[in-house]
Design a protein around this motif. Structure first.
Motif, PDB file in Angstrom:
ATOM      1  N   THR A 172      -1.047  17.783  -4.668  1.00  0.00           N
ATOM      2  CA  THR A 172      -2.208  18.645  -4.828  1.00  0.00           C
ATOM      3  C   THR A 172      -3.450  17.932  -4.293  1.00  0.00           C
ATOM      4  OG1 THR A 172      -2.758  17.785  -7.029  1.00  0.00           O
ATOM      5  CG2 THR A 172      -1.210  19.645  -6.925  1.00  0.00           C
ATOM      6  N   GLU A 173      -4.441  18.709  -3.886  1.00  0.00           N
ATOM      7  CA  GLU A 173      -5.697  18.113  -3.419  1.00  0.00           C
ATOM      8  C   GLU A 173      -6.354  17.306  -4.538  1.00  0.00           C
ATOM      9  OE1 GLU A 173      -8.350  20.736  -1.335  1.00  0.00           O
ATOM     10  OE2 GLU A 173      -6.705  21.844  -0.406  1.00  0.00           O
ATOM     11  N   ARG A 192       0.850  -1.192   0.000  1.00  0.00           N
ATOM     12  CA  ARG A 192       0.000   0.000   0.000  1.00  0.00           C
ATOM     13  C   ARG A 192       0.886   1.242   0.000  1.00  0.00           C
ATOM     14  NH1 ARG A 192      -4.186   0.437   4.842  1.00  0.00           N
ATOM     15  NH2 ARG A 192      -5.656  -0.525   3.390  1.00  0.00           N
ATOM     16  N   ASP A 193       0.554   2.203  -0.864  1.00  0.00           N
ATOM     17  CA  ASP A 193       1.362   3.426  -0.881  1.00  0.00           C
ATOM     18  C   ASP A 193       0.957   4.335   0.278  1.00  0.00           C
ATOM     19  OD1 ASP A 193      -0.829   5.061  -1.606  1.00  0.00           O
ATOM     20  OD2 ASP A 193      -0.437   4.796  -3.740  1.00  0.00           O
ATOM     21  N   ILE A 194       1.793   5.339   0.522  1.00  0.00           N
ATOM     22  CA  ILE A 194       1.616   6.179   1.708  1.00  0.00           C
ATOM     23  C   ILE A 194       0.295   6.946   1.667  1.00  0.00           C
ATOM     24  CG2 ILE A 194       2.935   8.080   0.677  1.00  0.00           C
ATOM     25  CD1 ILE A 194       2.759   7.096   4.427  1.00  0.00           C
ATOM     26  N   THR A 195      -0.122   7.374   0.474  1.00  0.00           N
ATOM     27  CA  THR A 195      -1.382   8.117   0.368  1.00  0.00           C
ATOM     28  C   THR A 195      -2.559   7.252   0.787  1.00  0.00           C
ATOM     29  OG1 THR A 195      -0.469   9.414  -1.465  1.00  0.00           O
ATOM     30  CG2 THR A 195      -2.862   9.456  -1.171  1.00  0.00           C
ATOM     31  N   SER A 196      -2.574   6.018   0.326  1.00  0.00           N
ATOM     32  CA  SER A 196      -3.660   5.103   0.683  1.00  0.00           C
ATOM     33  C   SER A 196      -3.654   4.796   2.176  1.00  0.00           C
ATOM     34  CB  SER A 196      -3.549   3.800  -0.114  1.00  0.00           C
ATOM     35  OG  SER A 196      -3.741   4.035  -1.483  1.00  0.00           O
ATOM     36  N   GLN A 197      -2.465   4.639   2.738  1.00  0.00           N
ATOM     37  CA  GLN A 197      -2.366   4.402   4.186  1.00  0.00           C
ATOM     38  C   GLN A 197      -2.986   5.552   4.963  1.00  0.00           C
ATOM     39  OE1 GLN A 197       1.520   3.295   5.699  1.00  0.00           O
ATOM     40  NE2 GLN A 197       2.028   2.210   3.827  1.00  0.00           N
ATOM     41  N   LEU A 198      -2.658   6.767   4.559  1.00  0.00           N
ATOM     42  CA  LEU A 198      -3.184   7.938   5.259  1.00  0.00           C
ATOM     43  C   LEU A 198      -4.689   8.072   5.078  1.00  0.00           C
ATOM     44  CD1 LEU A 198      -0.326  10.465   4.363  1.00  0.00           C
ATOM     45  CD2 LEU A 198      -0.806   9.473   6.621  1.00  0.00           C
ATOM     46  N   LEU A 199      -5.191   7.784   3.881  1.00  0.00           N
ATOM     47  CA  LEU A 199      -6.632   7.855   3.638  1.00  0.00           C
ATOM     48  C   LEU A 199      -7.380   6.815   4.460  1.00  0.00           C
ATOM     49  CD1 LEU A 199      -6.601   8.395  -0.239  1.00  0.00           C
ATOM     50  CD2 LEU A 199      -7.614   9.956   1.436  1.00  0.00           C
ATOM     51  N   LEU A 258     -11.693  17.622  10.374  1.00  0.00           N
ATOM     52  CA  LEU A 258     -10.748  18.113   9.372  1.00  0.00           C
ATOM     53  C   LEU A 258     -11.055  17.522   7.995  1.00  0.00           C
ATOM     54  CD1 LEU A 258      -7.392  17.827  11.396  1.00  0.00           C
ATOM     55  CD2 LEU A 258      -8.772  19.880  11.003  1.00  0.00           C
ATOM     56  N   ASN A 259     -10.627  18.218   6.968  1.00  0.00           N
ATOM     57  CA  ASN A 259     -10.781  17.739   5.598  1.00  0.00           C
ATOM     58  C   ASN A 259      -9.594  16.832   5.264  1.00  0.00           C
ATOM     59  OD1 ASN A 259     -10.718  17.382   2.818  1.00  0.00           O
ATOM     60  ND2 ASN A 259     -11.445  19.442   2.366  1.00  0.00           N
ATOM     61  N   PRO A 260      -9.838  15.505   5.114  1.00  0.00           N
ATOM     62  CA  PRO A 260      -8.709  14.586   4.893  1.00  0.00           C
ATOM     63  C   PRO A 260      -7.928  14.884   3.615  1.00  0.00           C
ATOM     64  CG  PRO A 260     -10.816  13.485   4.539  1.00  0.00           C
ATOM     65  CD  PRO A 260     -11.119  14.800   5.158  1.00  0.00           C
ATOM     66  N   VAL A 261      -8.632  15.322   2.565  1.00  0.00           N
ATOM     67  CA  VAL A 261      -7.951  15.620   1.300  1.00  0.00           C
ATOM     68  C   VAL A 261      -6.934  16.737   1.501  1.00  0.00           C
ATOM     69  CG1 VAL A 261      -8.257  16.511  -1.041  1.00  0.00           C
ATOM     70  CG2 VAL A 261      -9.853  14.805  -0.132  1.00  0.00           C
ATOM     71  N   LYS A 262      -7.351  17.800   2.173  1.00  0.00           N
ATOM     72  CA  LYS A 262      -6.463  18.950   2.406  1.00  0.00           C
ATOM     73  C   LYS A 262      -5.298  18.575   3.314  1.00  0.00           C
ATOM     74  CE  LYS A 262      -6.583  23.823   3.739  1.00  0.00           C
ATOM     75  NZ  LYS A 262      -7.443  24.950   4.168  1.00  0.00           N
ATOM     76  N   ALA A 267      -2.895  16.103   1.515  1.00  0.00           N
ATOM     77  CA  ALA A 267      -2.177  16.807   0.445  1.00  0.00           C
ATOM     78  C   ALA A 267      -0.994  17.578   1.022  1.00  0.00           C
ATOM     79  CB  ALA A 267      -3.128  17.752  -0.290  1.00  0.00           C
ATOM     80  N   GLU A 268      -1.220  18.228   2.164  1.00  0.00           N
ATOM     81  CA  GLU A 268      -0.134  18.978   2.814  1.00  0.00           C
ATOM     82  C   GLU A 268       0.944  18.038   3.348  1.00  0.00           C
ATOM     83  OE1 GLU A 268      -2.091  21.299   5.778  1.00  0.00           O
ATOM     84  OE2 GLU A 268      -2.886  22.785   4.350  1.00  0.00           O
TER      85      GLU A 268
END
Length: 272
Positions: free
Chosen positions: A185-186, A157-164, A172-176, A179-180
């Motif tokens: 980018t969002e 699993r890539d890091i983005t998927s882990q965080l999601l 909080l807005n998870p996308v924002k 992304a940070e």
């Protein structure tokens, strides 16, 4: 959900090694002499379904009848559907978690004498795997065999998927935030969510709100309490009763009151 005398069902938890791949496995069998129809609530999961004995059938909201001869992969399950098990039929369902379906069916190079799932999916069926499962004598053996079968194909699993997958702060807005954290980018985070999970965060938030309402109804029913609709509207964040009704119609094509009346015939895999 109450069990019918000749309709047996139970779930098997995924072992710890696979807990971020499958939420659980579900087994059901019809040992009666007549067909039995159930309704499955939406899960927003992709499922891999094996059918043994007589062919099971699924009926969509558009009344399209789909026959399940051996195996089928479909999802994410966004809306309720009816499924019918004829006499002597049993099913075993693997429920993929989060981005696991994407990880499983991605193309990877592997030095083993097994067919790639993408090749088998040209016919939407793991025919070879189904034949292997029919030779096994217990559901536990079948589940273990499926786990071993899928092990070589799972991508990391890539890091983005882990965080999601692990994001839990409702304020909080998870996308924002993600992304940070990842310097993306969002728009890119939204694209990855849709591509790897099969649905947007907006869709998921609406579904989770609906699922919370279902949970409250079931809890109140178990306590034999009267369901207070305006309490549900308030606790789940609905604007008004019409929005609550609209979500029930969208996801399961019946009103909240109808769900309350017929819930014993509806399978909610999230509540077990």
């Amino acid at each position: 959900m109450e069990l019918q005398p000749e309709y047996n069902e139970y779930r098997i938890s995924a072992p710890q090694e696979f807990e971020n791949v499958f939420t659980h496995f579900y087994f059901a069998e019809n040992t009666s002499e007549i067909s039995i129809t159930k309704t499955l609530l939406p899960t927003y999961q992709t499922i891999l379904l094996f059918c043994f004995g007589e062919s099971a059938t699924m009926s969509t909201r558009e009344k399209t009848i789909i026959s399940i001869d051996k195996c089928m992969v479909f999802g994410p399950v966004r809306q309720a559907f009816d499924y019918t098990l004829p006499a002597g039929c049993s099913i075993l369902v693997a429920n993929f978690k989060d981005d696991a379906f994407f990880r499983f069916f991605g193309k990877i190079s592997i030095m083993q004498s097994v067919k790639h799932p993408d090749e088998l999916l040209k016919e939407n069926c793991f025919t070879d795997l189904w034949h292997q499962l029919t030779a096994l004598h217990s559901t536990t053996e079948q589940v273990n065999h499926i786990l071993e079968f899928c092990r070589p194909y799972l991508q990391d699993r890539d890091i983005t998927s882990q965080l999601l997958s692990s994001f839990e702060n409702d304020l909080l807005n998870p996308v924002k935030v993600i992304a940070e954290q990842t310097h993306q980018t969002e728009r890119n985070i939204q694209r990855k969510q849709k591509e790897q999970f099969g649905y947007s965060l907006k869709e998921l938030n609406r579904y989770n709100r609906f699922l919370k309402a279902i949970k409250i109804i079931e809890e109140e029913t178990e306590k034999q309490n009267q369901v207070k609709w305006f309490v549900i509207i308030d606790e789940c964040g609905y604007y008004d009763q019409s929005q609550l009704i609209h979500d029930f119609k969208h996801f399961i094509n019946i009103s909240p009151a109808q769900y309350l009346k017929f819930q014993q015939e509806i399978c909610n895999p999230k509540s077990k």
